[in-house]
Scaffold this motif. Structure first.
Motif, PDB file in Angstrom:
ATOM      1  N   ILE A  72       6.992  18.658  27.396  1.00  0.00           N
ATOM      2  CA  ILE A  72       5.534  18.394  27.786  1.00  0.00           C
ATOM      3  C   ILE A  72       5.452  18.057  29.115  1.00  0.00           C
ATOM      4  O   ILE A  72       4.362  18.495  29.874  1.00  0.00           O
ATOM      5  CB  ILE A  72       5.309  16.556  26.961  1.00  0.00           C
ATOM      6  CG1 ILE A  72       5.735  16.904  25.425  1.00  0.00           C
ATOM      7  CG2 ILE A  72       3.985  16.529  27.264  1.00  0.00           C
ATOM      8  CD1 ILE A  72       4.794  17.953  24.859  1.00  0.00           C
ATOM      9  N   GLN A  73       6.473  17.724  29.818  1.00  0.00           N
ATOM     10  CA  GLN A  73       6.285  17.457  31.214  1.00  0.00           C
ATOM     11  C   GLN A  73       6.244  18.773  31.892  1.00  0.00           C
ATOM     12  O   GLN A  73       5.149  18.966  32.855  1.00  0.00           O
ATOM     13  CB  GLN A  73       7.532  16.778  32.009  1.00  0.00           C
ATOM     14  CG  GLN A  73       7.570  16.485  33.487  1.00  0.00           C
ATOM     15  CD  GLN A  73       8.875  16.239  34.034  1.00  0.00           C
ATOM     16  OE1 GLN A  73       9.974  16.789  33.688  1.00  0.00           O
ATOM     17  NE2 GLN A  73       8.945  15.017  34.365  1.00  0.00           N
ATOM     18  N   ARG A 100     -10.401  15.916  18.026  1.00  0.00           N
ATOM     19  CA  ARG A 100      -9.822  14.861  18.824  1.00  0.00           C
ATOM     20  C   ARG A 100     -10.996  14.246  19.812  1.00  0.00           C
ATOM     21  O   ARG A 100     -10.588  12.965  20.357  1.00  0.00           O
ATOM     22  CB  ARG A 100      -8.863  15.700  19.956  1.00  0.00           C
ATOM     23  CG  ARG A 100      -7.649  16.303  19.235  1.00  0.00           C
ATOM     24  CD  ARG A 100      -6.768  15.013  18.546  1.00  0.00           C
ATOM     25  NE  ARG A 100      -5.540  15.596  18.183  1.00  0.00           N
ATOM     26  CZ  ARG A 100      -4.438  14.876  17.299  1.00  0.00           C
ATOM     27  NH1 ARG A 100      -5.069  13.527  16.915  1.00  0.00           N
ATOM     28  NH2 ARG A 100      -3.568  15.357  16.756  1.00  0.00           N
ATOM     29  N   ILE A 101     -11.934  14.759  19.939  1.00  0.00           N
ATOM     30  CA  ILE A 101     -12.951  14.227  20.738  1.00  0.00           C
ATOM     31  C   ILE A 101     -13.359  12.855  20.231  1.00  0.00           C
ATOM     32  O   ILE A 101     -13.944  11.923  20.805  1.00  0.00           O
ATOM     33  CB  ILE A 101     -14.112  15.254  20.948  1.00  0.00           C
ATOM     34  CG1 ILE A 101     -15.367  14.698  22.018  1.00  0.00           C
ATOM     35  CG2 ILE A 101     -15.005  15.315  19.647  1.00  0.00           C
ATOM     36  CD1 ILE A 101     -16.668  15.539  22.440  1.00  0.00           C
ATOM     37  N   ASN A 102     -13.271  12.683  18.964  1.00  0.00           N
ATOM     38  CA  ASN A 102     -13.726  11.333  18.195  1.00  0.00           C
ATOM     39  C   ASN A 102     -12.273  10.395  17.923  1.00  0.00           C
ATOM     40  O   ASN A 102     -12.419   9.431  17.452  1.00  0.00           O
ATOM     41  CB  ASN A 102     -14.294  11.805  16.696  1.00  0.00           C
ATOM     42  CG  ASN A 102     -15.638  12.488  17.052  1.00  0.00           C
ATOM     43  OD1 ASN A 102     -16.374  12.218  17.881  1.00  0.00           O
ATOM     44  ND2 ASN A 102     -15.692  13.670  16.019  1.00  0.00           N
ATOM     45  N   SER A 103     -11.301  10.853  18.407  1.00  0.00           N
ATOM     46  CA  SER A 103      -9.964  10.033  18.532  1.00  0.00           C
ATOM     47  C   SER A 103      -9.803   8.983  19.304  1.00  0.00           C
ATOM     48  O   SER A 103     -10.534   9.232  20.599  1.00  0.00           O
ATOM     49  CB  SER A 103      -8.854  10.948  18.440  1.00  0.00           C
ATOM     50  OG  SER A 103      -8.646  11.791  17.738  1.00  0.00           O
ATOM     51  N   PHE A 104      -9.315   7.887  19.029  1.00  0.00           N
ATOM     52  CA  PHE A 104      -9.073   6.874  19.908  1.00  0.00           C
ATOM     53  C   PHE A 104      -7.729   6.932  20.480  1.00  0.00           C
ATOM     54  O   PHE A 104      -6.879   7.671  20.165  1.00  0.00           O
ATOM     55  CB  PHE A 104      -8.899   5.513  19.354  1.00  0.00           C
ATOM     56  CG  PHE A 104     -10.410   5.034  18.729  1.00  0.00           C
ATOM     57  CD1 PHE A 104     -11.290   4.339  19.521  1.00  0.00           C
ATOM     58  CD2 PHE A 104     -10.781   5.687  17.494  1.00  0.00           C
ATOM     59  CE1 PHE A 104     -12.617   3.737  18.870  1.00  0.00           C
ATOM     60  CE2 PHE A 104     -11.931   5.082  16.979  1.00  0.00           C
ATOM     61  CZ  PHE A 104     -12.938   4.281  17.741  1.00  0.00           C
ATOM     62  N   PRO A 105      -7.684   6.342  21.709  1.00  0.00           N
ATOM     63  CA  PRO A 105      -6.301   6.779  22.744  1.00  0.00           C
ATOM     64  C   PRO A 105      -4.974   6.409  21.637  1.00  0.00           C
ATOM     65  O   PRO A 105      -4.150   7.484  22.048  1.00  0.00           O
ATOM     66  CB  PRO A 105      -6.454   5.552  23.839  1.00  0.00           C
ATOM     67  CG  PRO A 105      -8.027   5.528  23.863  1.00  0.00           C
ATOM     68  CD  PRO A 105      -8.343   5.346  22.535  1.00  0.00           C
ATOM     69  N   HIS A 106      -4.858   5.477  21.001  1.00  0.00           N
ATOM     70  CA  HIS A 106      -3.803   5.064  19.971  1.00  0.00           C
ATOM     71  C   HIS A 106      -3.343   6.327  19.315  1.00  0.00           C
ATOM     72  O   HIS A 106      -2.156   6.298  18.583  1.00  0.00           O
ATOM     73  CB  HIS A 106      -3.823   3.979  19.414  1.00  0.00           C
ATOM     74  CG  HIS A 106      -4.722   3.880  18.413  1.00  0.00           C
ATOM     75  ND1 HIS A 106      -6.007   3.432  18.505  1.00  0.00           N
ATOM     76  CD2 HIS A 106      -4.412   4.123  16.829  1.00  0.00           C
ATOM     77  CE1 HIS A 106      -6.435   3.583  17.344  1.00  0.00           C
ATOM     78  NE2 HIS A 106      -5.610   3.769  16.224  1.00  0.00           N
ATOM     79  N   GLN A 107      -4.394   7.142  18.690  1.00  0.00           N
ATOM     80  CA  GLN A 107      -4.294   8.368  17.860  1.00  0.00           C
ATOM     81  C   GLN A 107      -3.622   9.536  18.573  1.00  0.00           C
ATOM     82  O   GLN A 107      -3.652  10.418  17.735  1.00  0.00           O
ATOM     83  CB  GLN A 107      -5.719   8.573  17.334  1.00  0.00           C
ATOM     84  CG  GLN A 107      -6.070   7.368  16.214  1.00  0.00           C
ATOM     85  CD  GLN A 107      -7.500   7.467  15.667  1.00  0.00           C
ATOM     86  OE1 GLN A 107      -8.542   7.760  16.564  1.00  0.00           O
ATOM     87  NE2 GLN A 107      -7.363   7.436  14.558  1.00  0.00           N
ATOM     88  N   VAL A 134      -7.939  21.823  29.262  1.00  0.00           N
ATOM     89  CA  VAL A 134      -6.795  21.237  29.271  1.00  0.00           C
ATOM     90  C   VAL A 134      -5.637  21.445  28.103  1.00  0.00           C
ATOM     91  O   VAL A 134      -4.571  20.964  28.084  1.00  0.00           O
ATOM     92  CB  VAL A 134      -6.901  19.806  29.685  1.00  0.00           C
ATOM     93  CG1 VAL A 134      -7.554  19.375  30.927  1.00  0.00           C
ATOM     94  CG2 VAL A 134      -7.460  18.995  28.431  1.00  0.00           C
ATOM     95  N   GLY A 135      -6.212  22.237  27.270  1.00  0.00           N
ATOM     96  CA  GLY A 135      -5.376  22.659  26.221  1.00  0.00           C
ATOM     97  C   GLY A 135      -4.919  21.602  24.959  1.00  0.00           C
ATOM     98  O   GLY A 135      -4.006  21.721  24.354  1.00  0.00           O
ATOM     99  N   LEU A 136      -5.963  20.721  24.708  1.00  0.00           N
ATOM    100  CA  LEU A 136      -5.599  19.709  23.724  1.00  0.00           C
ATOM    101  C   LEU A 136      -5.998  20.369  22.289  1.00  0.00           C
ATOM    102  O   LEU A 136      -7.142  21.064  22.276  1.00  0.00           O
ATOM    103  CB  LEU A 136      -6.783  18.643  24.058  1.00  0.00           C
ATOM    104  CG  LEU A 136      -6.514  17.251  22.976  1.00  0.00           C
ATOM    105  CD1 LEU A 136      -5.305  16.680  23.523  1.00  0.00           C
ATOM    106  CD2 LEU A 136      -7.838  16.166  23.186  1.00  0.00           C
ATOM    107  N   GLN A 141      -0.912  14.672  24.786  1.00  0.00           N
ATOM    108  CA  GLN A 141      -2.050  14.604  24.462  1.00  0.00           C
ATOM    109  C   GLN A 141      -2.996  13.886  25.266  1.00  0.00           C
ATOM    110  O   GLN A 141      -3.894  14.146  25.600  1.00  0.00           O
ATOM    111  CB  GLN A 141      -2.317  14.587  22.847  1.00  0.00           C
ATOM    112  CG  GLN A 141      -1.868  15.533  21.988  1.00  0.00           C
ATOM    113  CD  GLN A 141      -1.803  15.430  20.454  1.00  0.00           C
ATOM    114  OE1 GLN A 141      -2.141  14.179  20.324  1.00  0.00           O
ATOM    115  NE2 GLN A 141      -1.804  16.224  19.723  1.00  0.00           N
ATOM    116  N   LEU A 142      -2.660  12.430  25.351  1.00  0.00           N
ATOM    117  CA  LEU A 142      -3.454  11.626  25.900  1.00  0.00           C
ATOM    118  C   LEU A 142      -3.442  11.987  27.449  1.00  0.00           C
ATOM    119  O   LEU A 142      -4.376  11.599  28.156  1.00  0.00           O
ATOM    120  CB  LEU A 142      -2.669  10.110  25.576  1.00  0.00           C
ATOM    121  CG  LEU A 142      -3.630   8.968  25.999  1.00  0.00           C
ATOM    122  CD1 LEU A 142      -4.842   8.949  25.127  1.00  0.00           C
ATOM    123  CD2 LEU A 142      -2.861   7.672  25.880  1.00  0.00           C
TER     124      LEU A 142
END
Length: 553
Positions: free
Chosen positions: A202-203, A160-167, A152-154, A172-173
């Motif tokens: 981004i859209q 990022r796999i260890n990031s929390f949503p607010h980060q 998905v191009g993150l 990206q979310l």
């Protein structure tokens, strides 16, 4: 065959999903709300169907019904059928629905921050889907999660796999949410307003991503939106919903070029129009800044030492005159909102900030208090900014009480009535609560709360981005009317360039905390000099061009 299902699937393929005469209603005591009234449609393998309508039309309730996610028993289906691969979903056992949800039918929601668990990392939440449906071990699930995040191009998926949503940023979310939805390669992806709150660039990226993934996995796509420019780009067929019913259906080309129903025609024609209020070129300056900076420290380690700064606003100078509107545009994280809040002294900053002839940068909280009624802000999400425990009368009148405006309660009540009337809200409903109003009405109430204090300067922070197009046009007209009547100075912050052009006589384009281009709105829109501005305009107007062609036809 039902009138809404003629030629509904590609060729003669058996539909993956068949909805027939679906009804959905909600009960609150003795009151019954008929949200969906006899909706029928099919979705074939690999097909894209757009479900379009304004807020309250019943499109999201229809989608939630497919996955049986409505708040039962308050919600019920008094009639209708939803069949997926020969399996009736209405009334299906929860065990059956758990096997289908997230596996064969997946859903991407409008606001991923509220649909993802803030206590768990992105990686854990995506892995959970694989552990439940695929019975993978943890190592295999983690490996597959990394693969999905790359798909998905993150950026930097290993981190990022260890990031929390607010980060993560909004874009990206949303990519992480799409990765979660695609984890089990579903047959149908339901996308419920997945790009509404995103910047235009981004859209565009998310739309291209979903189209590419749809082709790659051969998924069917149910796209739910009020944004006609988006659905034209994404859907093979379109069903237009109003008041719980499908009022028109057909191919995307037919709907956009040969719409028959008055409601569809009105949707196609509804967009912010007109030009900014004409104001004197030598009008007095209401708000100005010189070299304003807002830097947030980056603290690391056990002792929380400062190792750098996020330069959210990095040396910006801007001037807003009486009766004029300065539009501020840029992607998420560019510093737009931070700039607006710094001007209102809601954030600490460095540099000069002047309100009329007074330097306010160094004023204390107490010294700022008398000026608060002169400068107001309207936020993006009125539902989040209006207290659900207060009536509209209390919400609008709160500023009057705090600032000791009005000699008596009766006098303040009259001011509330006047402010509500001015923004087009019936004052007789002032004892109701925010949840009893539509999104557009709530935004009018938020504007009334600001206007009741008779301000000179207003920051409008994405006040139309979450609204339907027709409601957007109404709010833009209202803001222009209020500006002309009261000679208000606006700073209008938005990623919706069509709305910015309809309101602003000058534009500031921001990127990474700095101004990359600024000038009269016509110059910036018609002859942008910077590549970043050109990219923003291309992303915005490539989507909107199809609507313009459809309406003119």
């Amino acid at each position: 065959m039902d009138e809404h299902t003629d030629s509904t699937t590609k060729g003669n393929a058996e539909p993956l999903l068949s909805v027939r005469d679906l009804k959905a209603e909600f009960r609150q005591g003795k009151e019954v709300v008929h949200a969906v009234r006899g909706v029928s449609f099919d979705i074939g393998p690999g097909e894209s169907l757009g479900l379009v309508g304004e807020s309250g039309s019943g499109k999201s309730v229809t989608a939630m019904s497919i996955l049986q996610l409505l708040p039962y028993p308050e919600a019920s289906h008094p009639g209708g059928s939803i069949v997926f691969r020969g399996q009736e979903l209405i009334g299906a056992p929860e065990k059956t629905m758990r096997a289908i949800r997230g596996d064969r039918i997946a859903m991407v929601f409008q606001e991923p921050m509220t649909s993802m668990n803030p206590l768990f990392t992105i990686g854990k939440q995506i892995s959970e889907v694989l552990l439940y449906h695929k019975n993978m071990d943890k190592d295999a699930a983690r490996g597959r999660t990394l693969e999905l995040l790359r798909l998905v191009g993150l950026p930097d998926p290993e981190q990022r796999i260890n990031s929390f949503p607010h980060q993560l940023s909004g874009g990206q979310l949303q990519r992480a949410m799409i990765a979660m939805a695609l984890a089990n390669e579903p047959d149908i992806l339901i996308a419920d307003e997945p790009t509404t709150a995103l910047d235009v660039t981004i859209q565009a990226q998310i739309l291209e991503l979903i189209k590419d993934l749809q082709r790659r996995f051969g998924m069917a796509l149910l796209w739910i939106t009020h944004d006609l420019s988006v659905v034209r780009k994404m859907a093979d067929r379109i069903c237009v919903m109003s008041d719980g019913e499908i009022v028109e259906h057909g191919s995307a080309e037919d709907i956009f070029l040969r719409a028959k129903h008055p409601y569809t025609q009105r949707l196609l024609a509804s967009e912010p129009k007109g030009k900014p209020v004409k104001a004197s070129a030598d009008a007095p300056v209401i708000m100005s800044t010189n070299d304003v900076k807002v830097w947030f420290p980056i603290k690391v380690g056990l002792l929380r030492r400062t190792r750098g700064y996020v330069r959210a606003v990095d040396g910006i100078s801007v001037t807003v005159q009486q009766g004029h509107t300065v539009g501020v545009v840029g992607e998420s994280g560019s510093g737009k909102t931070t700039l607006g809040r710094a001007l209102l002294r809601l954030l600490s900053s460095e540099g000069s900030i002047r309100f009329e002839d007074s330097e306010i940068h160094d004023l204390t909280v107490e010294e700022m208090r008398p000026l608060r009624r002169e400068m107001q802000i309207v936020f993006q999400d009125p539902f989040g900014s209006l207290s659900p425990r207060m009536t509209v009368a209390r919400i609008v009148g709160e500023g009057l009480r705090i600032n000791n405006v009005g000699a008596t309660n009766a006098e303040r009540e009259e001011m509330v009535v006047q402010a509500l009337s001015e923004v087009g809200i019936d004052p007789d409903g002032r004892n109701r609560y925010p949840h009893e109003f539509s999104g557009g009405q709530r935004q009018r109430i938020a504007i009334a709360r600001a206007m009741v204090l008779k301000p000179r300067f207003m920051v409008l922070d994405e006040p139309t981005s979450a609204l339907d197009r027709s409601v957007q046009a109404q709010i833009v007209d209202l803001l222009r009317d209020l500006q002309e009547r009261h000679k208000l100075a606006y700073m209008f912050i938005s990623h919706d360039l069509k709305v910015v052009r309809a309101l602003s006589d000058s534009v500031v384009v921001m990127k990474d905390g700095k101004v990359v281009e600024a000038g009269p709105a016509d110059d910036v829109f018609d002859d942008p000099k910077e590549e970043y501005t050109q990219a923003l305009l291309k992303a915005a107007f490539d989507l909107e061009a199809v609507d313009t062609a459809a309406v003119s036809t």
